[in-house]
Motif scaffolding. Structure first.
Motif, PDB file in Angstrom:
ATOM      1  N   TRP A 177      12.452  11.417  90.701  1.00  0.00           N
ATOM      2  CA  TRP A 177      12.702  11.205  91.973  1.00  0.00           C
ATOM      3  C   TRP A 177      13.931  10.471  92.389  1.00  0.00           C
ATOM      4  N   ARG A 178      14.648   9.853  91.433  1.00  0.00           N
ATOM      5  CA  ARG A 178      15.832   9.036  91.902  1.00  0.00           C
ATOM      6  C   ARG A 178      16.946   9.946  91.413  1.00  0.00           C
ATOM      7  N   SER A 179      18.350   9.817  92.001  1.00  0.00           N
ATOM      8  CA  SER A 179      19.423  10.353  91.661  1.00  0.00           C
ATOM      9  C   SER A 179      19.817   9.690  90.304  1.00  0.00           C
ATOM     10  N   ILE A 180      20.970  10.147  89.484  1.00  0.00           N
ATOM     11  CA  ILE A 180      21.379   9.626  88.318  1.00  0.00           C
ATOM     12  C   ILE A 180      22.014   8.147  88.843  1.00  0.00           C
ATOM     13  N   LEU A 181      22.647   8.077  89.829  1.00  0.00           N
ATOM     14  CA  LEU A 181      23.288   6.800  90.132  1.00  0.00           C
ATOM     15  C   LEU A 181      22.038   5.740  90.333  1.00  0.00           C
ATOM     16  N   ASP A 182      21.068   6.189  91.160  1.00  0.00           N
ATOM     17  CA  ASP A 182      19.971   5.050  91.419  1.00  0.00           C
ATOM     18  C   ASP A 182      19.140   4.974  90.166  1.00  0.00           C
ATOM     19  N   ASN A 183      19.145   5.905  89.086  1.00  0.00           N
ATOM     20  CA  ASN A 183      18.326   5.790  88.034  1.00  0.00           C
ATOM     21  C   ASN A 183      19.108   4.530  87.096  1.00  0.00           C
ATOM     22  N   VAL A 184      20.254   4.733  87.039  1.00  0.00           N
ATOM     23  CA  VAL A 184      21.006   3.862  86.109  1.00  0.00           C
ATOM     24  C   VAL A 184      21.067   2.250  86.599  1.00  0.00           C
ATOM     25  N   ILE A 185      20.851   2.238  88.000  1.00  0.00           N
ATOM     26  CA  ILE A 185      20.975   0.803  88.476  1.00  0.00           C
ATOM     27  C   ILE A 185      19.864   0.182  88.562  1.00  0.00           C
ATOM     28  N   ILE A 186      18.436   0.612  87.906  1.00  0.00           N
ATOM     29  CA  ILE A 186      17.209   0.242  88.160  1.00  0.00           C
ATOM     30  C   ILE A 186      17.105  -1.113  87.526  1.00  0.00           C
ATOM     31  N   ARG A 218      28.797  -1.216  91.172  1.00  0.00           N
ATOM     32  CA  ARG A 218      29.168  -1.527  89.534  1.00  0.00           C
ATOM     33  C   ARG A 218      28.794  -0.379  88.529  1.00  0.00           C
ATOM     34  N   ALA A 219      28.069   0.469  89.225  1.00  0.00           N
ATOM     35  CA  ALA A 219      27.680   1.708  88.186  1.00  0.00           C
ATOM     36  C   ALA A 219      28.645   2.965  88.498  1.00  0.00           C
ATOM     37  N   LEU A 220      29.047   3.021  89.522  1.00  0.00           N
ATOM     38  CA  LEU A 220      30.094   4.312  89.880  1.00  0.00           C
ATOM     39  C   LEU A 220      31.099   4.699  88.731  1.00  0.00           C
ATOM     40  N   PRO A 221      31.931   3.331  88.600  1.00  0.00           N
ATOM     41  CA  PRO A 221      33.122   3.622  87.643  1.00  0.00           C
ATOM     42  C   PRO A 221      32.595   3.767  86.237  1.00  0.00           C
ATOM     43  N   MET A 222      31.373   3.084  85.937  1.00  0.00           N
ATOM     44  CA  MET A 222      30.597   3.263  84.736  1.00  0.00           C
ATOM     45  C   MET A 222      30.516   4.840  84.295  1.00  0.00           C
ATOM     46  N   LEU A 223      29.701   5.373  85.350  1.00  0.00           N
ATOM     47  CA  LEU A 223      29.347   6.743  85.135  1.00  0.00           C
ATOM     48  C   LEU A 223      30.515   7.723  85.216  1.00  0.00           C
ATOM     49  N   LYS A 224      31.597   7.453  85.954  1.00  0.00           N
ATOM     50  CA  LYS A 224      32.747   8.180  86.184  1.00  0.00           C
ATOM     51  C   LYS A 224      33.522   8.113  84.533  1.00  0.00           C
ATOM     52  N   ASN A 225      33.720   6.813  84.001  1.00  0.00           N
ATOM     53  CA  ASN A 225      34.339   6.610  82.788  1.00  0.00           C
ATOM     54  C   ASN A 225      33.711   7.325  81.473  1.00  0.00           C
ATOM     55  N   TYR A 226      32.314   7.256  81.692  1.00  0.00           N
ATOM     56  CA  TYR A 226      31.399   7.777  80.384  1.00  0.00           C
ATOM     57  C   TYR A 226      30.488   9.204  80.648  1.00  0.00           C
ATOM     58  N   GLY A 230      20.485   7.451  80.357  1.00  0.00           N
ATOM     59  CA  GLY A 230      19.621   6.434  79.907  1.00  0.00           C
ATOM     60  C   GLY A 230      20.387   5.482  79.264  1.00  0.00           C
ATOM     61  N   LEU A 231      21.475   5.777  78.426  1.00  0.00           N
ATOM     62  CA  LEU A 231      22.034   4.718  77.788  1.00  0.00           C
ATOM     63  C   LEU A 231      22.829   3.728  78.710  1.00  0.00           C
ATOM     64  N   ILE A 232      23.422   4.461  79.774  1.00  0.00           N
ATOM     65  CA  ILE A 232      24.490   3.661  80.610  1.00  0.00           C
ATOM     66  C   ILE A 232      23.412   2.697  81.400  1.00  0.00           C
ATOM     67  N   SER A 260      21.439  -6.388  95.078  1.00  0.00           N
ATOM     68  CA  SER A 260      21.560  -5.301  95.882  1.00  0.00           C
ATOM     69  C   SER A 260      21.846  -3.984  95.321  1.00  0.00           C
ATOM     70  N   LYS A 261      21.029  -3.137  96.293  1.00  0.00           N
ATOM     71  CA  LYS A 261      21.228  -1.558  96.017  1.00  0.00           C
ATOM     72  C   LYS A 261      22.815  -1.487  95.880  1.00  0.00           C
ATOM     73  N   LYS A 262      23.474  -1.876  97.294  1.00  0.00           N
ATOM     74  CA  LYS A 262      24.708  -1.332  97.298  1.00  0.00           C
ATOM     75  C   LYS A 262      25.691  -1.928  96.307  1.00  0.00           C
ATOM     76  N   GLN A 263      25.380  -3.182  95.851  1.00  0.00           N
ATOM     77  CA  GLN A 263      26.432  -3.697  94.833  1.00  0.00           C
ATOM     78  C   GLN A 263      26.103  -3.094  93.351  1.00  0.00           C
ATOM     79  N   ALA A 264      24.972  -2.993  93.288  1.00  0.00           N
ATOM     80  CA  ALA A 264      24.717  -2.290  91.832  1.00  0.00           C
ATOM     81  C   ALA A 264      25.378  -0.781  91.704  1.00  0.00           C
ATOM     82  N   ARG A 265      25.192  -0.182  92.989  1.00  0.00           N
ATOM     83  CA  ARG A 265      25.948   1.190  93.081  1.00  0.00           C
ATOM     84  C   ARG A 265      27.356   0.937  92.781  1.00  0.00           C
TER      85      ARG A 265
END
Lengths: 273, 256
Positions: B90-99, B114-122, B144-146, B107-112
């Motif tokens: 029920w979560r998007s990929i972005l919201d999954n990796v920040i759990i 941080r996660a966005l560039p990571m998803l992009k790079n990998y 899952g690994l990210i 905070s969700k905002k900060q976590a997102r």
């Protein structure tokens, strides 16, 4: 024709064209069937093939209904019935959901109380209506309590099944990420159980309505249920039909309300998760 | 930095009243920044060992030490990833990796952010807002690994993460994992039953015996890095493979 292709244009299939076409046709068909039923009802009673004393007829129902609105108390009755139904539905479903969720917290507690939940489910709550009316009076409260009792256990059982369907590996994964039990609860258990509770909303709204109406049948000064009972006693069958139609309309509106609620609760989820 | 030491860990279960050994007393020392694989037949207690290290089950005996500190029965010290991607549907990929960050109170905002560039790079750019069921198996394992990496622990346990993928995707994922490992300099403990995968990825391979599981041999993989498909044709690779094959065959024979 849009179906016809130009010579050198490739054929690009667009399945959405088919579905919109189908949807439009289905809608026309639905309206048509409704109209036919109403016409048959009207003319068969006029021709005397159906006894209009028992079956009334759409035009009589509309006329009687209009009179009940303008000269009688139909709208107040409708408000009374829908108020107790919605209150009972919301409180019963919410309480049942919380009760079902609480079973996740302790296995011992859930084992102790599960048989009682099943036993309570087996009690025909409507049969208790006379007692409830004596306990809570002939006013609004007894109807809300009936609707509440009708809905709470269904919600509790649904939430309980949802709790049992929680993927243990998801819990494990969260714990490995340092989650405490409250995290697992909020991030896995609650979202897992939402489709389960959503699936019983429609059932519960009809159960709540049934509870309210039985409550009004037993004893009440207001409400559609009381109106129907009264009309039946004085053999005003047209007015009974008005009550039935009013309840059907109420039921449809509340059904649409649950569809909306479903939409809100399932927001952000992929369809059919 | 981080060194993982497993000192005499074992696990016994009771089955039909008889104690049964899932994992015999095991010692394992994983040095900082190494890529260490565990290979063995199925049912050799590899996953039991991982659950002990991750603090999810209580060992019958022994201790798990991280940088000398006893972390036995404590979860949350190491990153852990299983074969199933275990993304929340029920979560998007972005919201999954920040759990993991969310649980830690970011905070969700900060976590997102941080996660966005990571998803992009990998390799998950463009999928951030999709739900898991829109992604292929390989992509989901990446997510899952990210998620595990964002949890930011120095030691990462990977339990057959590519076991359910087809051969081609698996090769891709292995190279992707090596890239990530090089960039993040994590200590990795990797379980697999695929000999090629173990050699291709690892600095060191521990061979487990069939039930009860224990370490039978340790092999240093002295192949140069960075590794690529060419490594697979290297003579040394083939020698190591032969050696491991023989050892695992012995296990299979003795288990029958």
């Amino acid at each position: 024709m849009s179906d016809q292709l130009k010579d050198n244009e490739p054929f690009i299939e667009d399945p959405s064209v088919r579905t919109t076409k189908l949807r439009r046709r289905a809608f026309v068909g639905q309206v048509l069937v409704g109209v036919i039923i109403l016409f048959l009802w009207e003319f068969l009673t006029r021709l005397g093939w159906l006894d209009s004393y028992y079956w009334s007829s759409p035009s009589t129902i509309v006329r009687t209904g209009w009179k009940a609105i303008t000269q009688g108390t139909l709208l107040q009755d409708l408000a009374y019935t829908s108020g107790s139904t919605i209150l009972g539905f919301v409180s019963g479903t919410a309480a049942g959901y919380i009760l079902g969720l609480s079973f996740w917290w302790s296995e011992l507690y859930s084992r102790i109380f599960e048989p009682y939940m099943i036993a309570f489910n087996a009690i025909p709550k409507l049969a208790l209506a006379p007692v409830l009316v004596i306990m809570f009076g002939i006013g609004f409260d007894s109807k809300v309590v009936l609707a509440f009792l009708m809905t709470i256990i269904v919600a509790a059982i649904a939430a309980c099944s949802g709790v049992q369907s929680v993927d243990r590996d998801l819990e494990k994964m969260l714990v490995s990420l340092g989650a405490k039990r409250r995290h697992v609860f909020m991030k896995v258990v609650v979202p897992t159980t939402i489709p389960w509770i959503v699936s019983i909303l429609k059932i519960n709204i009809s159960l709540a309505l049934a509870g309210t109406i039985v409550g009004e049948f037993i004893s009440s000064r207001q409400g559609i249920g009381r109106m129907i009972l009264y009309a039946g006693q004085v053999l005003n069958i047209d007015l009974v039909w008005v009550g039935v139609v009013a309840l059907s309309l109420l039921s449809i509106v509340m059904y649409l309300g649950t569809v909306w609620l479903e939409h809100v609760l399932m927001k952000g989820r992929a369809p059919k998760s | 930095m981080s060194e993982l030491e497993i000192a005499g860990c074992s696990k016994y279960y009771k089955k039909n009243g008889e104690p049964m050994c899932a994992l015999a007393e095991t010692d394992l020392h994983v040095k900082n920044g190494r890529f260490v694989s565990i290979i063995g037949p199925s049912g050799c207690g590899k996953s039991t060992l991982f659950n002990i290290i991750a603090g999810l089950i209580r060992p019958s005996g022994g201790h798990v030490l991280l940088d000398g500190k006893d972390i036995t029965q404590e979860s949350g010290h190491v990153g852990y990833m299983l074969q199933k991607d275990l993304l929340l549907p029920w979560r998007s990929i972005l919201d999954n990796v920040i759990i993991g960050l969310e649980i830690r109170g970011v905070s969700k905002k900060q976590a997102r952010e941080r996660a966005l560039p990571m998803l992009k790079n990998y390799g998950l750019g463009g999928f951030e807002y999709d739900h898991p069921d829109a992604l292929s198996g390989g992509m989901r394992q990446r997510a899952g690994l990210i998620r595990t990496l964002l949890y930011d622990k120095d030691v990462i346990l990977l339990d057959e993460p590519f076991g359910a993928l087809d051969a081609q995707t698996r090769m891709q994922m292995q190279n992707w994992l090596l890239d990530i490992w090089k960039d993040f300099k994590k200590t990795v403990l990797f379980v697999t039953h695929d000999i090629d995968e173990a050699i291709y990825l690892s600095d060191e391979i521990h061979v487990f015996t069939h039930r009860p599981g224990r370490i039978k041999a340790t092999i240093e993989v002295d192949l140069p890095r960075p590794r690529s498909e060419k490594t697979l044709m290297n003579d040394r690779f083939l020698t190591l493979k032969k050696e491991l094959l023989l050892m695992l065959r012995e296990e299979q024979v003795s288990s029958n």
